[in-house]
Design an enzyme around this catalytic site. Sequence first.
Site, mmCIF file in Angstrom:
data_model
loop_
_atom_site.group_PDB
_atom_site.id
_atom_site.type_symbol
_atom_site.label_atom_id
_atom_site.label_comp_id
_atom_site.label_asym_id
_atom_site.label_seq_id
_atom_site.Cartn_x
_atom_site.Cartn_y
_atom_site.Cartn_z
ATOM 1 N N TYR A 50 60.479 131.122 70.553
ATOM 2 C CA TYR A 50 60.371 129.785 70.051
ATOM 3 C C TYR A 50 59.191 129.848 69.073
ATOM 4 O O TYR A 50 58.140 130.558 69.126
ATOM 5 C CB TYR A 50 60.081 129.022 71.121
ATOM 6 C CG TYR A 50 61.129 127.864 71.313
ATOM 7 C CD1 TYR A 50 61.234 126.926 70.378
ATOM 8 C CD2 TYR A 50 61.593 127.687 72.451
ATOM 9 C CE1 TYR A 50 62.237 126.086 70.526
ATOM 10 C CE2 TYR A 50 62.767 126.847 72.567
ATOM 11 C CZ TYR A 50 63.018 126.098 71.724
ATOM 12 O OH TYR A 50 64.049 124.931 71.864
ATOM 13 N N GLU A 52 58.622 126.657 66.691
ATOM 14 C CA GLU A 52 58.770 125.278 65.968
ATOM 15 C C GLU A 52 57.381 125.276 64.841
ATOM 16 O O GLU A 52 56.323 125.664 65.393
ATOM 17 C CB GLU A 52 58.498 124.170 66.932
ATOM 18 C CG GLU A 52 59.962 123.969 67.426
ATOM 19 C CD GLU A 52 59.736 122.819 68.700
ATOM 20 O OE1 GLU A 52 58.791 122.014 68.698
ATOM 21 O OE2 GLU A 52 61.094 122.493 69.234
ATOM 22 N N ASP A 196 74.237 122.883 45.217
ATOM 23 C CA ASP A 196 74.678 123.600 46.242
ATOM 24 C C ASP A 196 75.412 124.777 46.054
ATOM 25 O O ASP A 196 76.549 124.807 45.532
ATOM 26 C CB ASP A 196 75.172 122.645 47.553
ATOM 27 C CG ASP A 196 75.832 123.621 48.512
ATOM 28 O OD1 ASP A 196 75.817 124.918 48.751
ATOM 29 O OD2 ASP A 196 76.399 122.861 49.554
ATOM 30 N N THR A 222 74.118 128.660 51.189
ATOM 31 C CA THR A 222 74.237 129.374 52.548
ATOM 32 C C THR A 222 73.677 130.654 52.322
ATOM 33 O O THR A 222 73.520 131.114 51.111
ATOM 34 C CB THR A 222 75.683 129.402 53.016
ATOM 35 O OG1 THR A 222 76.575 129.932 52.080
ATOM 36 C CG2 THR A 222 76.400 128.251 53.506
ATOM 37 N N LYS A 225 77.690 133.922 52.316
ATOM 38 C CA LYS A 225 78.776 133.952 51.489
ATOM 39 C C LYS A 225 78.713 135.098 50.450
ATOM 40 O O LYS A 225 78.445 136.284 51.060
ATOM 41 C CB LYS A 225 79.288 132.893 50.907
ATOM 42 C CG LYS A 225 79.587 131.590 52.220
ATOM 43 C CD LYS A 225 79.815 130.205 51.437
ATOM 44 C CE LYS A 225 79.946 129.340 52.607
ATOM 45 N NZ LYS A 225 80.049 127.837 52.318
ATOM 46 N N ARG A 231 74.670 134.359 58.931
ATOM 47 C CA ARG A 231 75.337 133.233 58.850
ATOM 48 C C ARG A 231 74.057 132.164 58.775
ATOM 49 O O ARG A 231 73.067 132.052 59.907
ATOM 50 C CB ARG A 231 76.115 132.921 60.061
ATOM 51 C CG ARG A 231 76.847 131.707 59.830
ATOM 52 C CD ARG A 231 78.025 131.776 60.848
ATOM 53 N NE ARG A 231 79.015 132.735 60.381
ATOM 54 C CZ ARG A 231 80.019 132.400 59.393
ATOM 55 N NH1 ARG A 231 80.071 131.275 59.109
ATOM 56 N NH2 ARG A 231 80.586 133.377 58.954
#
Length: 426
Positions: A50, A52, A196, A222, A225, A231
């Site tokens: 974790y 954060e 984008d 992203t 691609k 991903r």
Amino acid sequence: MSTITRDTQVFDLIKREHQRQLHGIELIASENFVSEQVMEATGSVLTNKYAEGLPGKRYYGGCEVVDELEQLAIDRLKELFGLTWANVQPHSGAQANTAVFLACLEPGDKILGFDLSHGGHLSHGSKVNISGKYFEPHFYGVEKETGLIDWDKVEQKALAEKPKMIICGASAYSRDWDYERLRNIADKIGAILLADISHPAGLIAKGLLNDPFDHCHIVTTTTHKTLRGTRGGVIMMRNDFDNPFGKKTMKGAIRSMSSLLDSGVFPGTQGGPLEHAIAGKAVAFGEALTDQYADYVKQVQKNANVMANEFVKLGYKVISGGTDNHLALIDLRPKGITGKLAENTLIKADITVNKNMVPFDEAKAMVTSGMRVGAAAMTTRGLKEDDFVRMVGLVDKVLTNNDNDAVIASVRGEINEWMKDYPLFQ
Ligand SMILES: *Cc1c(COP(=O)(O)O)cnc(C)c1O
């Protein structure tokens, strides 16, 4: 841990998926094959952690190592695109965009994006997405005759609607973008310009397409691609700026856009970052910095060009007549077949494409009149221009014999045999 029995159900499915990827031709424009080291990083012990917050500013202990790792990902991404700021935590491209909206907009604000049915993405204002439900979406599209965006018409729309944000970038537009012109339009109405670049990011990184970073306030992409990583998504800026809509800190100071974007990701739209995915991104960014990757994206662009031209030669209607990037959108109406039929028939021959709406499509979204094809995945696999000519020939053979199972089966056999020469993952 040793008492846990092997989950054969899941691993058998993974094995089957591996075989599927090995045997077939992958033409889905948004897909690619990552390297083994990207998969290794993504499948690592980092999934246990974790973290954060941001490197050096975490809400959990034990983050010394992931701090270094996430910073490495950020630094590599900055080098790749010439940035001063980046956030590598968004779990996906849609998440990255949602975080940007939260940072820049208030509910009900107007946004202006590229029409989904003309090749845009649903996270740019579609009614079924949060971007279209919580904000007031307006759209520009392509011209019926040319398949191209008319920048004058975008300007007219922008001046008439005065959106707070203009979004450029697409999922199925094969031509380059005039970011300078768009910034000019945005400045006339005081709008933020978001690019984008999810699809062509890899080609942009290596200078094969226009560079959005000097003109667009904020850029998202992203990472899976053309960028060929895990991903996920990222948010980037070449230059930070004071947010123009006066959002203040609790103490009354104007907040910088970078701090708004950081909090748009966490705590705005996400909890803990996926450090294993960030490790995979870091590896991919490292790969993208190499000359080998530059050769790869150049080959992608060449292959896509050959592919689009070959479809044209065989009588297909390629929207805009060709491509500048890695993909092409094909209107199948002149061939008398739907996108759904094309997708479902090609898969019988182990060729994967996706059906896609074409501009001014009358068909439903689950049927469509077009298909989208991209060169990124098969170029990773090692295919060159001649191979793409052969491939388009096979696609055409299947589509023109879509009711002939014997022909389809023979094409499938040919493809399975052919693909043995291009192993994936040693
Ligand atoms: C693929 C894509 C996205 C969404 O990415 P996900 O990771 O699937 O959420 C966003 N914008 C554009 C333009 C895309 O092509």
